[in-house]
Scaffold this active site. Structure first.
Site, PDB file in Angstrom:
ATOM      1  N   GLU A 195      14.647 -12.130  -8.482  1.00 55.16           N
ATOM      2  CA  GLU A 195      13.513 -12.342  -8.402  1.00 55.16           C
ATOM      3  C   GLU A 195      13.243 -13.680  -9.027  1.00 55.16           C
ATOM      4  N   GLY A 229       8.548  -6.719 -10.378  1.00 54.48           N
ATOM      5  CA  GLY A 229       7.543  -5.781  -9.945  1.00 54.48           C
ATOM      6  C   GLY A 229       6.925  -6.163  -8.487  1.00 54.48           C
ATOM      7  N   GLY A 230       6.907  -7.362  -8.210  1.00 51.45           N
ATOM      8  CA  GLY A 230       6.311  -8.200  -6.916  1.00 51.45           C
ATOM      9  C   GLY A 230       4.932  -8.147  -6.766  1.00 51.45           C
ATOM     10  N   THR A 257      11.574  -9.506   0.345  1.00 50.43           N
ATOM     11  CA  THR A 257      10.921 -10.649  -0.317  1.00 50.43           C
ATOM     12  C   THR A 257       9.195 -10.521  -0.029  1.00 50.43           C
ATOM     13  N   GLY A 301     -10.587  -6.283   1.010  1.00 51.23           N
ATOM     14  CA  GLY A 301     -12.072  -6.837   1.156  1.00 51.23           C
ATOM     15  C   GLY A 301     -12.964  -5.952   0.441  1.00 51.23           C
ATOM     16  N   GLU A 309     -12.062  -3.206  -1.355  1.00 48.35           N
ATOM     17  CA  GLU A 309     -11.805  -2.818  -2.977  1.00 48.35           C
ATOM     18  C   GLU A 309     -12.207  -3.719  -3.797  1.00 48.35           C
ATOM     19  N   MET A 366       2.001  -2.191   5.413  1.00 47.66           N
ATOM     20  CA  MET A 366       2.236  -3.037   4.191  1.00 47.66           C
ATOM     21  C   MET A 366       1.813  -2.214   2.996  1.00 47.66           C
ATOM     22  N   HIS A 423     -10.466  27.487  -7.576  1.00 48.99           N
ATOM     23  CA  HIS A 423     -11.973  27.201  -7.746  1.00 48.99           C
ATOM     24  C   HIS A 423     -12.342  26.928  -9.032  1.00 48.99           C
TER      25      HIS A 423
HETATM   26  P1  FAD Z   1       6.518  -7.501  -2.758  1.00 47.16           P
HETATM   27  O1  FAD Z   1       5.789  -6.263  -3.621  1.00 47.16           O
HETATM   28  O2  FAD Z   1       5.567  -8.326  -2.199  1.00 47.16           O
HETATM   29  O3  FAD Z   1       7.679  -8.009  -3.673  1.00 47.16           O
HETATM   30  C1  FAD Z   1       8.493  -9.047  -3.070  1.00 47.16           C
HETATM   31  C2  FAD Z   1       9.242  -9.631  -4.092  1.00 47.16           C
HETATM   32  O4  FAD Z   1       9.866 -10.885  -3.849  1.00 47.16           O
HETATM   33  C3  FAD Z   1       8.219 -10.704  -5.074  1.00 47.16           C
HETATM   34  O5  FAD Z   1       8.146 -10.563  -6.529  1.00 47.16           O
HETATM   35  C4  FAD Z   1       8.504 -12.170  -4.902  1.00 47.16           C
HETATM   36  O6  FAD Z   1       8.202 -13.214  -5.728  1.00 47.16           O
HETATM   37  C5  FAD Z   1       9.950 -12.012  -4.450  1.00 47.16           C
HETATM   38  N1  FAD Z   1      10.559 -13.087  -3.781  1.00 47.16           N
HETATM   39  C6  FAD Z   1      10.180 -13.572  -2.477  1.00 47.16           C
HETATM   40  N2  FAD Z   1      11.046 -14.399  -2.023  1.00 47.16           N
HETATM   41  C7  FAD Z   1      11.979 -14.626  -2.773  1.00 47.16           C
HETATM   42  C8  FAD Z   1      13.310 -15.387  -2.808  1.00 47.16           C
HETATM   43  N3  FAD Z   1      13.668 -16.103  -2.255  1.00 47.16           N
HETATM   44  N4  FAD Z   1      13.915 -15.036  -3.998  1.00 47.16           N
HETATM   45  C9  FAD Z   1      13.943 -14.374  -5.191  1.00 47.16           C
HETATM   46  N5  FAD Z   1      12.604 -13.500  -4.970  1.00 47.16           N
HETATM   47  C10 FAD Z   1      11.822 -13.708  -3.940  1.00 47.16           C
HETATM   48  N6  FAD Z   1      -0.326  -1.109  -1.687  1.00 47.16           N
HETATM   49  C11 FAD Z   1      -0.186   0.287  -1.793  1.00 47.16           C
HETATM   50  O7  FAD Z   1       0.612   0.816  -1.065  1.00 47.16           O
HETATM   51  N7  FAD Z   1      -1.406   0.726  -2.518  1.00 47.16           N
HETATM   52  C12 FAD Z   1      -2.347  -0.134  -3.062  1.00 47.16           C
HETATM   53  O8  FAD Z   1      -3.194   0.282  -3.725  1.00 47.16           O
HETATM   54  C13 FAD Z   1      -2.267  -1.537  -2.902  1.00 47.16           C
HETATM   55  N8  FAD Z   1      -3.057  -2.265  -3.049  1.00 47.16           N
HETATM   56  C14 FAD Z   1      -2.986  -3.647  -3.054  1.00 47.16           C
HETATM   57  C15 FAD Z   1      -3.657  -4.742  -3.560  1.00 47.16           C
HETATM   58  C16 FAD Z   1      -3.728  -5.927  -3.180  1.00 47.16           C
HETATM   59  C17 FAD Z   1      -4.608  -6.951  -3.796  1.00 47.16           C
HETATM   60  C18 FAD Z   1      -2.467  -6.408  -2.730  1.00 47.16           C
HETATM   61  C19 FAD Z   1      -2.519  -7.806  -2.517  1.00 47.16           C
HETATM   62  C20 FAD Z   1      -1.556  -5.579  -2.247  1.00 47.16           C
HETATM   63  C21 FAD Z   1      -1.668  -4.132  -2.187  1.00 47.16           C
HETATM   64  N9  FAD Z   1      -0.859  -3.181  -1.744  1.00 47.16           N
HETATM   65  C22 FAD Z   1      -1.204  -1.930  -1.957  1.00 47.16           C
HETATM   66  C23 FAD Z   1       0.177  -3.548  -0.892  1.00 47.16           C
HETATM   67  C24 FAD Z   1       1.581  -3.798  -1.985  1.00 47.16           C
HETATM   68  O9  FAD Z   1       1.410  -4.417  -2.727  1.00 47.16           O
HETATM   69  C25 FAD Z   1       2.633  -4.118  -0.859  1.00 47.16           C
HETATM   70  O10 FAD Z   1       2.856  -3.429   0.415  1.00 47.16           O
HETATM   71  C26 FAD Z   1       4.228  -4.039  -1.643  1.00 47.16           C
HETATM   72  O11 FAD Z   1       4.061  -4.740  -3.019  1.00 47.16           O
HETATM   73  C27 FAD Z   1       5.354  -4.494  -0.790  1.00 47.16           C
HETATM   74  O12 FAD Z   1       6.369  -4.414  -1.611  1.00 47.16           O
HETATM   75  P2  FAD Z   1       7.730  -5.314  -1.282  1.00 47.16           P
HETATM   76  O13 FAD Z   1       8.602  -5.001  -2.236  1.00 47.16           O
HETATM   77  O14 FAD Z   1       8.001  -5.425   0.436  1.00 47.16           O
HETATM   78  O15 FAD Z   1       7.055  -6.675  -1.527  1.00 47.16           O
HETATM   79  P1  NAD Z   2      -6.273  -5.402   6.388  1.00 43.89           P
HETATM   80  O1  NAD Z   2      -5.401  -5.507   7.584  1.00 43.89           O
HETATM   81  O2  NAD Z   2      -6.489  -4.176   5.915  1.00 43.89           O
HETATM   82  O3  NAD Z   2      -7.862  -5.659   6.556  1.00 43.89           O
HETATM   83  C1  NAD Z   2      -8.082  -7.121   7.290  1.00 43.89           C
HETATM   84  C2  NAD Z   2      -9.301  -7.110   8.073  1.00 43.89           C
HETATM   85  O4  NAD Z   2      -9.779  -8.195   8.490  1.00 43.89           O
HETATM   86  C3  NAD Z   2      -9.380  -6.000   9.150  1.00 43.89           C
HETATM   87  O5  NAD Z   2     -10.665  -5.201   9.088  1.00 43.89           O
HETATM   88  C4  NAD Z   2      -9.609  -7.256  10.549  1.00 43.89           C
HETATM   89  O6  NAD Z   2     -10.138  -6.685  11.454  1.00 43.89           O
HETATM   90  C5  NAD Z   2     -10.316  -8.211   9.682  1.00 43.89           C
HETATM   91  N1  NAD Z   2      -9.950  -9.669  10.334  1.00 43.89           N
HETATM   92  C6  NAD Z   2      -8.953 -10.314  10.756  1.00 43.89           C
HETATM   93  N2  NAD Z   2      -9.087 -11.335  11.180  1.00 43.89           N
HETATM   94  C7  NAD Z   2     -10.398 -11.703  10.969  1.00 43.89           C
HETATM   95  C8  NAD Z   2     -11.126 -12.929  11.182  1.00 43.89           C
HETATM   96  N3  NAD Z   2     -10.570 -14.031  11.856  1.00 43.89           N
HETATM   97  N4  NAD Z   2     -12.200 -12.775  10.820  1.00 43.89           N
HETATM   98  C9  NAD Z   2     -13.023 -11.753  10.322  1.00 43.89           C
HETATM   99  N5  NAD Z   2     -12.323 -10.475   9.992  1.00 43.89           N
HETATM  100  C10 NAD Z   2     -11.014 -10.674  10.434  1.00 43.89           C
HETATM  101  O7  NAD Z   2      -5.707  -6.396   5.434  1.00 43.89           O
HETATM  102  P2  NAD Z   2      -6.157  -6.836   4.082  1.00 43.89           P
HETATM  103  O8  NAD Z   2      -7.346  -5.988   3.312  1.00 43.89           O
HETATM  104  O9  NAD Z   2      -6.078  -8.296   3.588  1.00 43.89           O
HETATM  105  O10 NAD Z   2      -4.974  -6.169   3.205  1.00 43.89           O
HETATM  106  C11 NAD Z   2      -3.540  -6.557   3.275  1.00 43.89           C
HETATM  107  C12 NAD Z   2      -2.469  -5.478   3.340  1.00 43.89           C
HETATM  108  O11 NAD Z   2      -2.268  -5.225   2.038  1.00 43.89           O
HETATM  109  C13 NAD Z   2      -2.921  -4.294   4.188  1.00 43.89           C
HETATM  110  O12 NAD Z   2      -1.427  -4.347   5.195  1.00 43.89           O
HETATM  111  C14 NAD Z   2      -2.912  -3.119   3.047  1.00 43.89           C
HETATM  112  O13 NAD Z   2      -2.203  -1.983   3.792  1.00 43.89           O
HETATM  113  C15 NAD Z   2      -2.322  -3.867   2.030  1.00 43.89           C
HETATM  114  N6  NAD Z   2      -3.209  -3.066   0.897  1.00 43.89           N
HETATM  115  C16 NAD Z   2      -3.159  -1.900   0.542  1.00 43.89           C
HETATM  116  C17 NAD Z   2      -4.071  -1.496  -0.287  1.00 43.89           C
HETATM  117  C18 NAD Z   2      -4.038   0.022  -0.542  1.00 43.89           C
HETATM  118  O14 NAD Z   2      -2.971   0.692   0.050  1.00 43.89           O
HETATM  119  N7  NAD Z   2      -5.159   0.667  -1.291  1.00 43.89           N
HETATM  120  C19 NAD Z   2      -4.945  -2.257  -1.079  1.00 43.89           C
HETATM  121  C20 NAD Z   2      -4.784  -3.624  -0.740  1.00 43.89           C
HETATM  122  C21 NAD Z   2      -4.028  -3.995   0.175  1.00 43.89           C
END
Ligand code: FAD
Ligand code: NAD
Length: 467
Positions: free
Chosen positions: A33, A39-40, A144, A186, A188, A319, A445
């Site tokens: 990492e 935890g990413g 990653t 957007g 949330e 994702m 219920h």
């Molecule tokens: P990541 O979690 O992105 O982890 C990748 C890790 O790899 C990172 O720690 C990075 O530093 C490391 N890394 C990268 N390149 C290298 C390298 N060369 N060497 C060493 N380490 C490296 N998903 C949900 O299911 N529920 C949610 O409620 C939710 N909420 C979200 C809210 C926000 C604001 C965001 C941004 C995302 C949310 N997501 C949610 C999406 C979720 O976080 C991702 O889908 C998930 O973390 C992906 O897991 P991953 O293991 O693929 O990668």
């Molecule tokens: P998203 O794909 O959910 O939403 C992106 C939005 O932006 C879409 O409605 C799309 O139509 C719009 N859009 C795209 N290009 C645009 C442009 N040029 N101008 C205006 N609008 C545009 O992506 P996100 O909200 O950025 O989240 C990223 C990823 O993270 C998602 O894949 C999501 O699954 C994950 N995530 C998940 C959760 C959760 O599970 N609760 C929470 C946060 C993020």
């Protein structure tokens, strides 16, 4: 030079879960990492911190708007944003520390530094001080993850034009927050600041919010968020966003092609995320990314190079943290010679607004497009005793079932606790239940889950009981 059975690059929910399962299966496992905490995205700047702020802001919103109706009088309500962020940071550090413990317990060797391919079976780890360690291995798992995406003209400066990462750490509640993208992030993070008093205005390219979910959910959620003060602009093509020092100016073309201007103190860019492969030196392993920046994998999540796998946000599919976790377990078990399986049709999705939106399976739009004959069962939360008791009467359950076989094909819920309730639908659909199967299960219920039973009764043959 240390030798491992498997080296995993990236410690998000994909990577760290894969490491645990590999270790459980007896493999000598290394996890790399680049950041100091494990935890990413999910634990550090994603799922966990966003939910911590969503919960805090919802408490404030409830106290301000609903306590009085419950017969609770509070004095002067105030927001201490610094304290709110501090609590969020504590939740993050406790959760990350939990991963350190799990790595230790499972005897996973953790290396902090940037992991890059020296060859298909050698990984260099370069730490913050520039020190390099080479790990040799039989197998590699790339996990990653992803980074925030943006398009030309909306490049985040991380000060006033921000991504989700900065939005989790603001020093002030914006007076006005513009949000580009009415997707999950957007809505949330927009909800967090709307509840804390910001005026939130969404500029969305599509013709509705959460455009990949069932259109009924978009419509219902829009109603709720409008009541919270959100403004929505659909069919808008953003051309430029500029930081003017104390404000941002956004220009976009509206549906008619006219240029419109928006002004706010912050602009959150939330138009999706892009796979992250920087620094991996994929070429040294004989790998490259596709036009979407993803690493291509086959049905076993193996790349074009034998023995190198990829999981989570870096590969195709939603994702989501739980999807990445499933893939982590899948790859570990596949490498150990087992025959694991992931049902990609049944990966639930949740939007943590309040009320929450949760879904699994096909949307009505998808079924129409596929030409599947279906029937719809619906039940509103306002007809539930439990919902009235807690003043959570907004929302509904929508069940889509095959018109001929009655098999449940999709379940879409907007309402209180939808995030937890959706698991009933996932379980039922995993066992290929019919709507009538769900309708005949005894539901406690008074609970919100009765809305699922009633919607199933409605889908079966329009015989919901309480409406
Ligand atoms: P990541 O979690 O992105 O982890 C990748 C890790 O790899 C990172 O720690 C990075 O530093 C490391 N890394 C990268 N390149 C290298 C390298 N060369 N060497 C060493 N380490 C490296 N998903 C949900 O299911 N529920 C949610 O409620 C939710 N909420 C979200 C809210 C926000 C604001 C965001 C941004 C995302 C949310 N997501 C949610 C999406 C979720 O976080 C991702 O889908 C998930 O973390 C992906 O897991 P991953 O293991 O693929 O990668
Ligand atoms: P998203 O794909 O959910 O939403 C992106 C939005 O932006 C879409 O409605 C799309 O139509 C719009 N859009 C795209 N290009 C645009 C442009 N040029 N101008 C205006 N609008 C545009 O992506 P996100 O909200 O950025 O989240 C990223 C990823 O993270 C998602 O894949 C999501 O699954 C994950 N995530 C998940 C959760 C959760 O599970 N609760 C929470 C946060 C993020």
């Amino acid at each position: 030079m240390e030798k491992f059975d498997v080296v995993i690059i990236g410690s998000g929910p994909g990577g760290y879960v894969c490491a645990i399962r590999c270790a459980q299966l007896g493999m000598k496992t290394a996890l790399i990492e680049k950041y100091n905490t494990l935890g990413g995205t999910c634990l550090n700047v994603g799922c966990i911190p966003s939910k911590a702020l969503l919960d805090s802001s919802e408490h404030y919103h409830q106290a301000k708007h609903n306590f009085e109706a419950h017969g609770i009088k509070v004095g002067q309500l105030e927001i201490d944003l610094a304290k709110m962020i501090e609590r969020k940071n504590e939740v993050v550090s406790q959760t990350c520390a939990g991963i350190d413990y799990l790595m230790d317990k499972n005897k996973v060797s953790v290396f902090h530094g940037i992991g890059s391919f020296k060859s298909a079976k050698e990984i260099t780890v370069k730490d913050n001080d520039g020190k390099e360690t080479v790990l040799t291995t039989n197998k590699v798992v790339i996990a990653t993850g992803s980074k925030p995406n943006y398009f030309p003209g909306m490049e985040p400066d991380k000060k006033r034009i921000i991504t989700s990462t900065e939005a989790l750490n603001l020093k002030e509640v914006p007076k006005k927050l513009l949000v580009i993208g009415g997707g999950v992030i957007g809505l949330e993070l927009g909800s967090v600041y709307a509840r804390l008093g910001a005026e939130v205005e969404v500029v969305e390219f599509a013709d509705r919010i959460i455009p990949t979910m069932d259109a009924t959910m978009s419509k219902e959620l829009q109603k709720v968020l409008k009541k919270e003060g959100f403004k929505f602009n659909y069919n808008h093509r953003v051309k430029n966003v500029e930081n003017k020092g104390d404000k941002v100016i956004l220009t976009a073309d509206n549906k008619k092609g006219e240029e419109v201007t928006f002004e706010a103190d912050y602009c959150l860019v939330a138009v999706g995320r892009k796979p992250f492969t920087e620094g991996l030196n994929l070429e040294a392993a004989g790998l490259k990314t596709n036009e979407r920046g993803q690493i291509e994998v086959n049905d076993h999540l193996e790349t074009s190079v034998q023995g190198i796998y990829a999981i989570g946000d870096i590969v195709r599919g939603p994702m989501l943290a739980h999807k990445a976790e499933e893939e982590g377990v899948f790859v570990a078990e596949y490498m150990a010679g087992q025959k694991p399986h992931i049902n990609y049709d049944l990966i639930p999705g949740v939007v943590y607004t309040w009320p929450e939106v949760a879904a699994v399976g096909f949307t009505e739009e998808q079924l129409k497009e596929k030409g599947v004959e279906y029937k719809v069962g619906q039940f509103p939360f306002k007809a539930l005793g439990r919902a009235r008791a807690s003043m959570d009467t907004q929302g509904l359950v929508k069940i889509l079932a095959d018109k001929n076989t009655d098999e449940v094909l999709g379940v879409h819920i907007i309402g209180a606790r939808a995030a937890d309730m959706i698991m009933e639908a996932v379980t039922a659909m995993e066992y290929r239940a019919s709507a009538e199967d769900i309708a005949r299960i005894c539901h406690p219920h008074p609970t919100f889950t009765e809305a699922i039973k009633e919607a199933a009764l409605d889908a079966t043959d329009k015989r919901a009981l309480h409406i």
